[in-house]
Design a protein around this motif. Structure first.
Motif, short mmCIF file in Angstrom:
data_model
loop_
_atom_site.label_atom_id
_atom_site.label_comp_id
_atom_site.label_asym_id
_atom_site.label_seq_id
_atom_site.Cartn_x
_atom_site.Cartn_y
_atom_site.Cartn_z
N MET A 157 2.80 56.18 9.74
CA MET A 157 1.44 55.84 9.42
C MET A 157 0.74 55.42 10.70
SD MET A 157 0.29 52.66 6.95
CE MET A 157 1.97 52.38 6.62
N PRO A 158 -0.46 55.94 10.93
CA PRO A 158 -1.18 55.58 12.14
C PRO A 158 -1.51 54.09 12.14
CG PRO A 158 -2.22 57.48 11.07
CD PRO A 158 -1.16 56.97 10.16
N ALA A 159 -1.51 53.48 13.32
CA ALA A 159 -1.77 52.06 13.45
C ALA A 159 -3.21 51.72 13.09
CB ALA A 159 -1.46 51.60 14.87
N HIS A 160 -4.12 52.66 13.24
CA HIS A 160 -5.53 52.39 13.00
C HIS A 160 -5.92 52.51 11.53
CE1 HIS A 160 -5.39 56.75 13.40
NE2 HIS A 160 -6.47 56.77 12.67
N GLN A 161 -5.01 52.94 10.67
CA GLN A 161 -5.31 53.12 9.26
C GLN A 161 -5.23 51.77 8.54
OE1 GLN A 161 -2.53 55.54 7.02
NE2 GLN A 161 -4.23 56.53 6.00
N PRO A 162 -6.30 51.35 7.85
CA PRO A 162 -6.27 50.07 7.14
C PRO A 162 -5.18 50.05 6.09
CG PRO A 162 -8.49 51.02 7.14
CD PRO A 162 -7.56 52.05 7.71
N LEU A 163 -4.61 48.88 5.85
CA LEU A 163 -3.51 48.73 4.91
C LEU A 163 -3.89 49.22 3.52
CD1 LEU A 163 -0.66 47.80 4.38
CD2 LEU A 163 -1.52 45.51 3.98
N GLY A 164 -5.08 48.90 3.04
CA GLY A 164 -5.52 49.34 1.72
C GLY A 164 -5.57 50.85 1.60
N GLU A 165 -6.01 51.51 2.66
CA GLU A 165 -6.11 52.97 2.66
C GLU A 165 -4.73 53.62 2.61
OE1 GLU A 165 -7.75 56.37 5.68
OE2 GLU A 165 -8.94 54.54 5.49
N SER A 166 -3.76 53.09 3.35
CA SER A 166 -2.42 53.65 3.32
C SER A 166 -1.76 53.39 1.97
CB SER A 166 -1.56 53.08 4.46
OG SER A 166 -1.34 51.71 4.27
N SER A 167 -2.04 52.25 1.35
CA SER A 167 -1.50 51.93 0.04
C SER A 167 -2.07 52.89 -1.01
CB SER A 167 -1.84 50.49 -0.32
OG SER A 167 -1.39 50.19 -1.61
N THR A 168 -3.35 53.19 -0.90
CA THR A 168 -3.99 54.14 -1.82
C THR A 168 -3.40 55.54 -1.64
OG1 THR A 168 -6.02 52.85 -1.75
CG2 THR A 168 -6.21 55.12 -2.52
N ARG A 169 -3.20 55.95 -0.40
CA ARG A 169 -2.61 57.27 -0.11
C ARG A 169 -1.19 57.35 -0.69
NH1 ARG A 169 0.26 59.57 4.74
NH2 ARG A 169 0.12 61.80 4.42
N PHE A 170 -0.42 56.29 -0.51
CA PHE A 170 0.95 56.26 -1.02
C PHE A 170 0.95 56.33 -2.54
CE2 PHE A 170 4.66 53.83 -2.52
CZ PHE A 170 5.67 54.64 -2.01
N SER A 171 0.08 55.57 -3.20
CA SER A 171 -0.01 55.57 -4.66
C SER A 171 -0.38 56.96 -5.18
CB SER A 171 -1.04 54.55 -5.14
OG SER A 171 -0.63 53.25 -4.82
N ALA A 172 -1.33 57.61 -4.52
CA ALA A 172 -1.73 58.95 -4.93
C ALA A 172 -0.58 59.94 -4.76
CB ALA A 172 -2.95 59.41 -4.13
N LEU A 173 0.18 59.79 -3.68
CA LEU A 173 1.32 60.67 -3.45
C LEU A 173 2.38 60.48 -4.53
CD1 LEU A 173 2.90 62.65 -1.65
CD2 LEU A 173 3.74 60.67 -0.39
N VAL A 174 2.70 59.24 -4.84
CA VAL A 174 3.70 58.96 -5.88
C VAL A 174 3.23 59.50 -7.23
CG1 VAL A 174 4.85 57.12 -7.18
CG2 VAL A 174 4.72 57.00 -4.69
N GLY A 211 5.44 60.57 7.60
CA GLY A 211 6.04 59.43 6.96
C GLY A 211 7.27 59.77 6.15
N PHE A 212 7.57 61.06 6.03
CA PHE A 212 8.74 61.50 5.28
C PHE A 212 9.76 62.15 6.20
CE2 PHE A 212 10.81 64.79 2.54
CZ PHE A 212 11.59 63.90 1.80
N VAL A 213 9.31 63.18 6.91
CA VAL A 213 10.16 63.85 7.90
C VAL A 213 9.79 63.28 9.26
CG1 VAL A 213 10.69 66.07 8.99
CG2 VAL A 213 10.34 65.96 6.52
N ARG A 214 10.80 62.94 10.04
CA ARG A 214 10.55 62.37 11.37
C ARG A 214 9.66 63.29 12.19
NH1 ARG A 214 16.46 61.21 13.41
NH2 ARG A 214 15.55 62.39 15.11
N ALA A 215 8.74 62.69 12.93
CA ALA A 215 7.75 63.44 13.71
C ALA A 215 8.40 64.39 14.72
CB ALA A 215 6.79 62.49 14.42
N ASP A 216 9.54 64.00 15.30
CA ASP A 216 10.19 64.87 16.28
C ASP A 216 10.82 66.11 15.65
OD1 ASP A 216 12.15 63.16 15.10
OD2 ASP A 216 13.51 63.50 16.78
N ARG A 217 10.81 66.20 14.33
CA ARG A 217 11.36 67.36 13.63
C ARG A 217 10.28 68.28 13.06
NH1 ARG A 217 16.34 64.54 10.30
NH2 ARG A 217 17.53 63.94 12.15
N HIS A 218 9.02 67.89 13.19
CA HIS A 218 7.93 68.68 12.62
C HIS A 218 7.83 70.07 13.24
CE1 HIS A 218 5.42 65.10 10.88
NE2 HIS A 218 6.69 65.05 10.53
#
Length: 148
Positions: A1-18, A124-131
């Protein structure tokens, strides 16, 4: 998750993904190339369990040894880079597993050469060095899977 992304926004993205992963997805809604990728994963799992090489069967299905090798290469890459065992349903099953849904998303992004969408699907699922390895294998497979 990018450091600049607000916590609420990442939580919303995670909830939508689930939530999206909890909904059943049907293979009948896939493009032909995405369907081929999902079915190849399923067939390779069956062949692995039987101790057989899937390439001859894939070559017969695609009428191309090169396409079969590219798809099998994608399967092998997924097995190497995925953070846990890749879960598949039986070939006769219309519902997709969350892993298969993700693979179909990767196929769509690769087919349209939309690298950002590809990266977003696995960040956030597959490591970035494997993309890169996964992107290159996916691009190669979708390029060689025959179109109708």
């Amino acid at each position: 998750m990018p450091a600049h992304q607000p916590l609420g926004e990442s939580s919303t993205r995670f909830s939508a993904l689930v939530e999206s992963m909890a909904r059943p997805h049907d293979v009948r809604g896939l493009s032909l190339k995405s369907l081929h990728m999902v079915m190849a994963m399923r067939l390779c799992a069956l062949f692995d369990a039987a101790g057989r090489d899937p390439v001859p069967d894939l070559a017969q299905r695609y009428r191309s040894i090169e396409a079969a090798c590219a798809v099998h290469g994608l399967v092998q890459t997924v097995k190497q880079v995925w953070p846990e065992p890749f879960m598949v349903n039986r070939p006769c099953c219309l519902a997709m597993t969350p892993d298969e849904v993700t693979l179909a998303s990767l196929g769509r992004a690769a087919l349209s050469a939309h690298r950002a969408a590809f990266t977003d699907a696995i960040t956030g699922f597959v490591r970035a060095d494997r993309h890169d390895a996964l992107y290159n294998a996916t691009i190669h497979a979708v390029a060689l899977i025959p179109s109708p």
